[in-house]
Design a protein around this motif. Structure first.
Motif, PDB file in Angstrom:
ATOM      1  N   ASN A 196      70.741  27.734 -63.495  1.00  0.00           N
ATOM      2  CA  ASN A 196      70.439  27.411 -62.100  1.00  0.00           C
ATOM      3  C   ASN A 196      69.025  27.781 -61.677  1.00  0.00           C
ATOM      4  O   ASN A 196      68.478  27.187 -60.750  1.00  0.00           O
ATOM      5  N   SER A 197      68.425  28.740 -62.366  1.00  0.00           N
ATOM      6  CA  SER A 197      67.041  29.104 -62.045  1.00  0.00           C
ATOM      7  C   SER A 197      66.042  28.307 -62.882  1.00  0.00           C
ATOM      8  O   SER A 197      64.828  28.452 -62.694  1.00  0.00           O
ATOM      9  N   GLY A 198      66.552  27.471 -63.800  1.00  0.00           N
ATOM     10  CA  GLY A 198      65.663  26.657 -64.629  1.00  0.00           C
ATOM     11  C   GLY A 198      64.909  27.458 -65.665  1.00  0.00           C
ATOM     12  O   GLY A 198      63.840  27.056 -66.115  1.00  0.00           O
ATOM     13  N   ASN A 199      65.467  28.576 -66.101  1.00  0.00           N
ATOM     14  CA  ASN A 199      64.799  29.460 -67.057  1.00  0.00           C
ATOM     15  C   ASN A 199      65.155  29.030 -68.486  1.00  0.00           C
ATOM     16  O   ASN A 199      66.084  29.557 -69.101  1.00  0.00           O
TER      17      ASN A 199
ATOM     18  N   PHE B 265      68.119  20.669 -72.458  1.00  0.00           N
ATOM     19  CA  PHE B 265      68.043  21.503 -71.265  1.00  0.00           C
ATOM     20  C   PHE B 265      66.750  21.264 -70.474  1.00  0.00           C
ATOM     21  O   PHE B 265      66.750  21.375 -69.248  1.00  0.00           O
ATOM     22  N   GLU B 266      65.659  20.922 -71.148  1.00  0.00           N
ATOM     23  CA  GLU B 266      64.432  20.554 -70.434  1.00  0.00           C
ATOM     24  C   GLU B 266      64.700  19.377 -69.504  1.00  0.00           C
ATOM     25  O   GLU B 266      64.263  19.369 -68.348  1.00  0.00           O
ATOM     26  N   LYS B 267      65.421  18.371 -70.005  1.00  0.00           N
ATOM     27  CA  LYS B 267      65.740  17.184 -69.198  1.00  0.00           C
ATOM     28  C   LYS B 267      66.674  17.539 -68.042  1.00  0.00           C
ATOM     29  O   LYS B 267      66.493  17.061 -66.921  1.00  0.00           O
ATOM     30  N   VAL B 268      67.665  18.363 -68.314  1.00  0.00           N
ATOM     31  CA  VAL B 268      68.608  18.765 -67.270  1.00  0.00           C
ATOM     32  C   VAL B 268      67.881  19.532 -66.168  1.00  0.00           C
ATOM     33  O   VAL B 268      68.077  19.273 -64.976  1.00  0.00           O
TER      34      VAL B 268
ATOM     35  N   ASN C 154      65.814  17.325 -63.966  1.00  0.00           N
ATOM     36  CA  ASN C 154      66.636  16.550 -63.032  1.00  0.00           C
ATOM     37  C   ASN C 154      67.290  17.415 -61.961  1.00  0.00           C
ATOM     38  O   ASN C 154      68.119  16.931 -61.195  1.00  0.00           O
ATOM     39  N   GLN C 155      66.924  18.678 -61.912  1.00  0.00           N
ATOM     40  CA  GLN C 155      67.400  19.612 -60.888  1.00  0.00           C
ATOM     41  C   GLN C 155      68.927  19.673 -60.834  1.00  0.00           C
ATOM     42  O   GLN C 155      69.535  19.689 -59.765  1.00  0.00           O
ATOM     43  N   VAL C 156      69.543  19.721 -61.997  1.00  0.00           N
ATOM     44  CA  VAL C 156      70.997  19.862 -62.079  1.00  0.00           C
ATOM     45  C   VAL C 156      71.335  21.342 -61.927  1.00  0.00           C
ATOM     46  O   VAL C 156      70.672  22.202 -62.509  1.00  0.00           O
TER      47      VAL C 156
ATOM     48  N   ILE D  72      81.381  22.636 -62.041  1.00  0.00           N
ATOM     49  CA  ILE D  72      80.898  21.447 -61.353  1.00  0.00           C
ATOM     50  C   ILE D  72      79.378  21.434 -61.455  1.00  0.00           C
ATOM     51  O   ILE D  72      78.707  22.402 -61.086  1.00  0.00           O
ATOM     52  N   PHE D  73      78.857  20.332 -61.981  1.00  0.00           N
ATOM     53  CA  PHE D  73      77.418  20.121 -62.009  1.00  0.00           C
ATOM     54  C   PHE D  73      77.033  19.314 -60.774  1.00  0.00           C
ATOM     55  O   PHE D  73      77.716  18.342 -60.437  1.00  0.00           O
ATOM     56  N   THR D  74      75.954  19.708 -60.125  1.00  0.00           N
ATOM     57  CA  THR D  74      75.425  18.971 -58.989  1.00  0.00           C
ATOM     58  C   THR D  74      74.012  18.539 -59.330  1.00  0.00           C
ATOM     59  O   THR D  74      73.175  19.361 -59.686  1.00  0.00           O
ATOM     60  N   ASN D  75      73.777  17.231 -59.244  1.00  0.00           N
ATOM     61  CA  ASN D  75      72.456  16.681 -59.537  1.00  0.00           C
ATOM     62  C   ASN D  75      71.674  16.600 -58.229  1.00  0.00           C
ATOM     63  O   ASN D  75      71.850  15.685 -57.441  1.00  0.00           O
ATOM     64  N   LYS D  76      70.824  17.584 -58.004  1.00  0.00           N
ATOM     65  CA  LYS D  76      70.050  17.675 -56.762  1.00  0.00           C
ATOM     66  C   LYS D  76      69.064  16.522 -56.622  1.00  0.00           C
ATOM     67  O   LYS D  76      68.739  16.105 -55.524  1.00  0.00           O
TER      68      LYS D  76
END
Length: 133
Positions: free
Chosen positions: A21-24, A57-60, A63-65, A91-95
């Motif tokens: 969630n933090s994109g790390n 994961f770079e792509k995910v 896409n701000q998932v 649940i995945f949310t695509n922001k």
């Protein structure tokens, strides 16, 4: 290098969610073993190398998932002294795409004695009742 011997298997999943969630990307990848296999939610491919997993994961992340785990649904099974299977739903949310939600389920195989504890990760979208057989 972090070790996880003093943690619970579900702590690894909590870390995964936090890093996701933090994109790390680096922290996510540090959880995956060099021999990890990922069956991703948003690709039809089976990923069998850390390079493939990292690109996914770079792509995910781009896409701000985001993901939210339902901890009340998580099952934890001890496979051997330090290996655990964890299954449940998230649940995945695509922001980036109108906050579209994807109800999904997971299985993680975790080795608590490893510095890279995720050995296997399977994630798939939940089928609708109309798609069920």
């Amino acid at each position: 290098m972090e070790t996880y011997q003093d943690k619970k298997p579900e702590d690894i999943i909590k870390l995964w969610v936090e890093y996701f969630n933090s994109g790390n990307l680096k922290a996510i990848m540090d959880l995956y073993n060099n021999e990890s296999i990922l069956m991703p939610t948003f690709l039809p491919d089976i990923l069998t190398s850390k390079d493939q997993i990292s690109v996914y994961f770079e792509k995910v992340i781009a896409n701000q998932v985001r993901v939210e785990i339902d901890h009340t649904q998580m099952l934890i099974k001890e496979i051997s002294k330090s290996n655990y299977a964890l299954t449940g739903s998230y649940i995945f949310t695509n922001k980036k795409d109108k906050n579209i939600k994807h109800q999904s389920r997971f299985t993680f195989l975790i080795d608590m004695l490893s510095s890279y504890p995720i050995k296997h990760h399977h994630s798939s979208k939940v089928v609708s009742k109309s798609e069920s057989i």
